[in-house]
Design a protein around this motif. Sequence first.
Motif, PDB file in Angstrom:
ATOM      1  N   VAL A  96      19.666  61.041 108.535  1.00 38.56           N
ATOM      2  CA  VAL A  96      19.582  59.672 108.038  1.00 38.56           C
ATOM      3  C   VAL A  96      20.304  59.614 106.704  1.00 38.56           C
ATOM      4  CG1 VAL A  96      18.036  57.875 107.182  1.00 38.56           C
ATOM      5  CG2 VAL A  96      17.420  59.180 109.224  1.00 38.56           C
ATOM      6  N   TYR A  97      21.164  58.646 106.552  1.00 39.87           N
ATOM      7  CA  TYR A  97      21.914  58.410 105.321  1.00 39.87           C
ATOM      8  C   TYR A  97      21.435  57.102 104.722  1.00 39.87           C
ATOM      9  CZ  TYR A  97      24.852  61.972 107.405  1.00 39.87           C
ATOM     10  OH  TYR A  97      25.299  63.128 107.978  1.00 39.87           O
ATOM     11  N   TRP A  98      21.477  57.014 103.409  1.00 41.11           N
ATOM     12  CA  TRP A  98      20.994  55.820 102.726  1.00 41.11           C
ATOM     13  C   TRP A  98      22.130  55.160 101.959  1.00 41.11           C
ATOM     14  CZ3 TRP A  98      16.224  54.139 103.815  1.00 41.11           C
ATOM     15  CH2 TRP A  98      15.337  55.052 104.382  1.00 41.11           C
ATOM     16  N   ALA A  99      22.227  53.838 102.081  1.00 43.18           N
ATOM     17  CA  ALA A  99      23.231  53.068 101.353  1.00 43.18           C
ATOM     18  C   ALA A  99      22.514  51.972 100.569  1.00 43.18           C
ATOM     19  CB  ALA A  99      24.237  52.437 102.321  1.00 43.18           C
ATOM     20  N   GLU A 100      22.874  51.847  99.296  1.00 42.68           N
ATOM     21  CA  GLU A 100      22.242  50.822  98.471  1.00 42.68           C
ATOM     22  C   GLU A 100      22.865  49.471  98.763  1.00 42.68           C
ATOM     23  OE1 GLU A 100      20.835  50.078  93.872  1.00 42.68           O
ATOM     24  OE2 GLU A 100      22.345  51.598  94.286  1.00 42.68           O
ATOM     25  N   ASP A 101      22.011  48.486  99.007  1.00 42.94           N
ATOM     26  CA  ASP A 101      22.478  47.109  99.164  1.00 42.94           C
ATOM     27  C   ASP A 101      22.655  46.539  97.763  1.00 42.94           C
ATOM     28  OD1 ASP A 101      22.265  47.397 101.874  1.00 42.94           O
ATOM     29  OD2 ASP A 101      20.352  46.368 102.038  1.00 42.94           O
ATOM     30  N   GLU A 102      23.856  46.115  97.473  1.00 41.08           N
ATOM     31  CA  GLU A 102      24.154  45.681  96.108  1.00 41.08           C
ATOM     32  C   GLU A 102      24.247  44.164  96.019  1.00 41.08           C
ATOM     33  OE1 GLU A 102      27.547  47.792  94.636  1.00 41.08           O
ATOM     34  OE2 GLU A 102      26.772  49.710  95.352  1.00 41.08           O
ATOM     35  N   GLU A 103      23.080  43.527  95.950  1.00 43.42           N
ATOM     36  CA  GLU A 103      23.048  42.085  95.725  1.00 43.42           C
ATOM     37  C   GLU A 103      22.699  41.861  94.264  1.00 43.42           C
ATOM     38  OE1 GLU A 103      20.596  39.864  98.367  1.00 43.42           O
ATOM     39  OE2 GLU A 103      21.189  41.053 100.098  1.00 43.42           O
ATOM     40  N   THR A 134      19.330  50.794 102.690  1.00 43.46           N
ATOM     41  CA  THR A 134      19.289  50.735 104.140  1.00 43.46           C
ATOM     42  C   THR A 134      19.593  52.122 104.684  1.00 43.46           C
ATOM     43  OG1 THR A 134      20.041  48.438 104.114  1.00 43.46           O
ATOM     44  CG2 THR A 134      20.262  49.635 106.189  1.00 43.46           C
ATOM     45  N   GLY A 135      18.721  52.589 105.580  1.00 41.65           N
ATOM     46  CA  GLY A 135      18.919  53.891 106.191  1.00 41.65           C
ATOM     47  C   GLY A 135      19.640  53.752 107.515  1.00 41.65           C
TER      48      GLY A 135
END
Length: 143
Positions: free
Chosen positions: A32-39, A47-48
């Motif tokens: 599982v990789y995680w990406a930061e939602d940049e709002e 989000t994984g």
Amino acid sequence: ELEQELRRKNYDPTQFEWGDETELVELHDCNVYWAEDEEEGSDSVFTGYMKGECCQVFSPVIGDLLHIYDDLLLTDTHLSVNDRGFNSEGDFVYGNRLGLPYVMRRLTGEDDPLWWTVTGEQEARKEKAFNTSLKTYVRSSDT
């Protein structure tokens, strides 16, 4: 055998002796990789995801490939997990049929009522609750 041993040890990995003879299966493409939602102006939200459409693992229980799909969301306050598994025919095997995630809130510290789950004081709490219940039962049965 491994599954039975883990069940006997209540799935506590610290109680299991991991030796060279232990049969472990490497799960390819299941990281599982995680990406930061940049709002702008929002709290940290991650989000994984897995690379590829899904993770595939042979299940000795169903005797078939298990196709695992994950929707994961991590915030400052909770972890949301929507795991679903399907066999090779596309039949539903596990997860929430409605697509609703399990939401696990983050523990906030020692004042949190569930903090004992972090500290391992569960057995002491169970014993205290049992003893309290036992005293109540004994008192009420004496009358």
